[in-house]
Design a protein around this motif. Structure first.
Motif, PDB file in Angstrom:
ATOM      1  N   ARG A  58       0.839  -1.210   0.000  1.00  0.00           N
ATOM      2  CA  ARG A  58       0.000   0.000   0.000  1.00  0.00           C
ATOM      3  C   ARG A  58       0.873   1.260   0.000  1.00  0.00           C
ATOM      4  N   ASP A  59       1.962   1.249   0.762  1.00  0.00           N
ATOM      5  CA  ASP A  59       2.876   2.401   0.768  1.00  0.00           C
ATOM      6  C   ASP A  59       3.492   2.594  -0.608  1.00  0.00           C
ATOM      7  N   TYR A  60       3.860   1.494  -1.232  1.00  0.00           N
ATOM      8  CA  TYR A  60       4.447   1.523  -2.575  1.00  0.00           C
ATOM      9  C   TYR A  60       3.474   2.150  -3.570  1.00  0.00           C
ATOM     10  N   GLU A  61       2.210   1.736  -3.494  1.00  0.00           N
ATOM     11  CA  GLU A  61       1.207   2.271  -4.410  1.00  0.00           C
ATOM     12  C   GLU A  61       0.929   3.744  -4.126  1.00  0.00           C
ATOM     13  N   ARG A  62       0.886   4.118  -2.857  1.00  0.00           N
ATOM     14  CA  ARG A  62       0.623   5.521  -2.500  1.00  0.00           C
ATOM     15  C   ARG A  62       1.757   6.435  -2.973  1.00  0.00           C
ATOM     16  N   GLN A  63       3.001   5.954  -2.887  1.00  0.00           N
ATOM     17  CA  GLN A  63       4.120   6.748  -3.389  1.00  0.00           C
ATOM     18  C   GLN A  63       3.989   6.957  -4.889  1.00  0.00           C
ATOM     19  N   PHE A  64       3.627   5.899  -5.592  1.00  0.00           N
ATOM     20  CA  PHE A  64       3.412   6.037  -7.032  1.00  0.00           C
ATOM     21  C   PHE A  64       2.338   7.080  -7.321  1.00  0.00           C
ATOM     22  N   LEU A  65       1.223   7.000  -6.623  1.00  0.00           N
ATOM     23  CA  LEU A  65       0.118   7.935  -6.855  1.00  0.00           C
ATOM     24  C   LEU A  65       0.558   9.373  -6.603  1.00  0.00           C
ATOM     25  N   ALA A  66       1.353   9.584  -5.568  1.00  0.00           N
ATOM     26  CA  ALA A  66       1.835  10.935  -5.272  1.00  0.00           C
ATOM     27  C   ALA A  66       2.698  11.463  -6.418  1.00  0.00           C
ATOM     28  N   HIS A  67       3.606  10.638  -6.924  1.00  0.00           N
ATOM     29  CA  HIS A  67       4.466  11.074  -8.032  1.00  0.00           C
ATOM     30  C   HIS A  67       3.644  11.367  -9.286  1.00  0.00           C
ATOM     31  N   ALA A  68       2.587  10.580  -9.504  1.00  0.00           N
ATOM     32  CA  ALA A  68       1.764  10.734 -10.712  1.00  0.00           C
ATOM     33  C   ALA A  68       0.724  11.842 -10.565  1.00  0.00           C
ATOM     34  N   ALA A  88      -5.353   4.099  -3.601  1.00  0.00           N
ATOM     35  CA  ALA A  88      -4.597   2.902  -3.235  1.00  0.00           C
ATOM     36  C   ALA A  88      -5.530   1.847  -2.657  1.00  0.00           C
ATOM     37  N   GLY A  89      -5.309   0.606  -3.026  1.00  0.00           N
ATOM     38  CA  GLY A  89      -6.141  -0.480  -2.534  1.00  0.00           C
ATOM     39  C   GLY A  89      -5.734  -0.917  -1.137  1.00  0.00           C
ATOM     40  N   ASN A  90      -6.531  -1.787  -0.548  1.00  0.00           N
ATOM     41  CA  ASN A  90      -6.267  -2.326   0.777  1.00  0.00           C
ATOM     42  C   ASN A  90      -6.254  -3.842   0.723  1.00  0.00           C
ATOM     43  N   ALA A  91      -5.439  -4.443   1.580  1.00  0.00           N
ATOM     44  CA  ALA A  91      -5.378  -5.898   1.641  1.00  0.00           C
ATOM     45  C   ALA A  91      -6.673  -6.461   2.201  1.00  0.00           C
ATOM     46  N   PRO A  92      -7.149  -7.569   1.665  1.00  0.00           N
ATOM     47  CA  PRO A  92      -8.325  -8.223   2.245  1.00  0.00           C
ATOM     48  C   PRO A  92      -8.022  -8.670   3.674  1.00  0.00           C
ATOM     49  N   PRO A  93      -9.033  -8.800   4.515  1.00  0.00           N
ATOM     50  CA  PRO A  93      -8.786  -9.269   5.883  1.00  0.00           C
ATOM     51  C   PRO A  93      -8.187 -10.664   5.889  1.00  0.00           C
ATOM     52  N   ALA A  94      -7.326 -10.919   6.871  1.00  0.00           N
ATOM     53  CA  ALA A  94      -6.673 -12.220   6.958  1.00  0.00           C
ATOM     54  C   ALA A  94      -7.660 -13.291   7.406  1.00  0.00           C
ATOM     55  N   ARG A  95      -7.537 -14.461   6.807  1.00  0.00           N
ATOM     56  CA  ARG A  95      -8.332 -15.618   7.223  1.00  0.00           C
ATOM     57  C   ARG A  95      -7.560 -16.423   8.243  1.00  0.00           C
ATOM     58  N   PRO A  96      -8.230 -17.083   9.179  1.00  0.00           N
ATOM     59  CA  PRO A  96      -7.523 -18.023  10.063  1.00  0.00           C
ATOM     60  C   PRO A  96      -6.888 -19.129   9.226  1.00  0.00           C
ATOM     61  N   LEU A  97      -5.722 -19.590   9.648  1.00  0.00           N
ATOM     62  CA  LEU A  97      -5.053 -20.642   8.904  1.00  0.00           C
ATOM     63  C   LEU A  97      -5.886 -21.916   8.919  1.00  0.00           C
ATOM     64  N   GLY A  98      -6.083 -22.498   7.742  1.00  0.00           N
ATOM     65  CA  GLY A  98      -6.764 -23.773   7.647  1.00  0.00           C
ATOM     66  C   GLY A  98      -5.775 -24.917   7.822  1.00  0.00           C
ATOM     67  N   GLY A 139       2.139  -5.648  -5.872  1.00  0.00           N
ATOM     68  CA  GLY A 139       1.361  -4.473  -6.262  1.00  0.00           C
ATOM     69  C   GLY A 139      -0.081  -4.634  -5.852  1.00  0.00           C
ATOM     70  N   PRO A 140      -0.934  -3.697  -6.209  1.00  0.00           N
ATOM     71  CA  PRO A 140      -2.342  -3.787  -5.826  1.00  0.00           C
ATOM     72  C   PRO A 140      -3.038  -5.019  -6.378  1.00  0.00           C
ATOM     73  N   TRP A 141      -2.506  -5.603  -7.452  1.00  0.00           N
ATOM     74  CA  TRP A 141      -3.060  -6.844  -7.988  1.00  0.00           C
ATOM     75  C   TRP A 141      -2.819  -8.017  -7.028  1.00  0.00           C
ATOM     76  N   SER A 142      -1.918  -7.843  -6.052  1.00  0.00           N
ATOM     77  CA  SER A 142      -1.693  -8.886  -5.049  1.00  0.00           C
ATOM     78  C   SER A 142      -2.958  -9.131  -4.227  1.00  0.00           C
ATOM     79  N   TRP A 143      -3.791  -8.089  -4.065  1.00  0.00           N
ATOM     80  CA  TRP A 143      -5.036  -8.269  -3.294  1.00  0.00           C
ATOM     81  C   TRP A 143      -5.980  -9.226  -4.024  1.00  0.00           C
ATOM     82  N   ASP A 144      -6.044  -9.136  -5.362  1.00  0.00           N
ATOM     83  CA  ASP A 144      -6.875 -10.068  -6.126  1.00  0.00           C
ATOM     84  C   ASP A 144      -6.335 -11.489  -6.013  1.00  0.00           C
TER      85      ASP A 144
END
Length: 272
Positions: free
Chosen positions: A124-134, A141-151, A246-251
């Motif tokens: 998220r910091d990486y994406e926000r820095q990019f957005l600031a420069h652009a 900037a996207g957000n990570a999905p909530p963590a699931r308990p380990l199965g 990158g933000p595609w990591s959330w998908d």
């Protein structure tokens, strides 16, 4: 006295004026990761040129939102080619094109280096820095999905040349965030052993490398995988998402989350 007041006023206004500086209109990327960020967030008319990676016919796949990579201009990686596009901003990743970016700075171009994200929090910091420069708002900037308990299901992330991805890696963070356990208990990149896998097979295998008939892929095609009883399920995700954090990591996390839920449901259905 009047002169001093004007000087003070100019000093106070300067940060505001700087923050309202016009957004760059001719942006050039020097590597694949910044290519994807640029084409994801910035309208095509402001993209002066992408990296030479987009010229490769087979090695690199365009991100889905790019549709046809041939419709995007790309430079050849030389200072002359980049200067031809008259960029007002050049973006590059932390470890890419080090010599080239220094040449471009000496020529007077504005070059901004984006640090490599090594954790999910860093994406998220990486994406926000990019957005600031652009010149774009940080709220995009996207957000990570909530963590699931380990199965209970263990997933082997298998790369080329019989290399697996172990603990304390960015890839491991993606697996565990989505509810999978990492099959490997060692840290970092691990050379895999077929005999060990035969004795204790994973519940699922994710092939995180480009497909093809190369010798580097021979390990993944070994007959052992078909002979295991019960065989591990072969999972598929878009390979390109593993190439750059990158933000595609959330998908990617959401995809693996869904696959983990399906594996757990199938296990419950088979268990008396």
């Amino acid at each position: 006295m009047k002169k001093g007041f004007i000087t003070l006023l100019a000093f106070l206004i300067a940060p505001v004026a700087f923050s309202q500086a016009p957004a760059p209109q001719r942006i050039v990327s020097l590597d694949l990761c910044t290519d994807w960020l640029l084409t994801l967030h910035v309208e095509q008319g402001r993209v002066a040129a992408l990296s030479p990676m987009q010229r490769a016919q087979k090695s690199f796949h365009p991100a889905p939102w790019m549709k046809d990579k041939t419709s995007w201009p790309s430079h050849d990686g030389s200072p002359e080619s980049i200067a031809f596009y008259e960029p007002d901003l050049i973006l590059v990743g932390q470890y890419a094109a080090i010599s080239l970016r220094e040449q471009l700075r000496r020529l007077g171009f504005r070059v901004e280096v984006l640090p490599l994200a090594t954790t999910l929090e860093g994406v998220r910091d990486y994406e926000r820095q990019f957005l600031a420069h652009a010149g774009l708002p940080p709220e995009r900037a996207g957000n990570a999905p909530p963590a699931r308990p380990l199965g209970k299901k263990r997933l082997l992330l298998l790369g080329a040349n019989a290399i697996g991805t172990g603990r304390n890696t960015f890839e491991d963070a993606i697996l565990t965030r989505s509810g999978w356990r990492n099959y490997l208990t060692e840290e970092g990149l691990v050379r895999l052993d077929l005999e060990q896998i035969a004795r204790d097979p994973p519940d699922a295998v994710l092939w995180a490398a480009p497909s093809g008939a190369a010798l580097a892929n021979a390990f993944a095609e070994h007959p052992l995988w078909r002979s295991l009883t019960p065989p591990p399920s072969r999972l598929d995700t878009d390979y390109w998402r593993w190439q750059c954090p990158g933000p595609w990591s959330w998908d990617l996390i959401r995809e693996l989350d869904q696959l983990a839920r399906q594996a757990e449901e199938e296990h419950r259905a088979r268990t008396p």
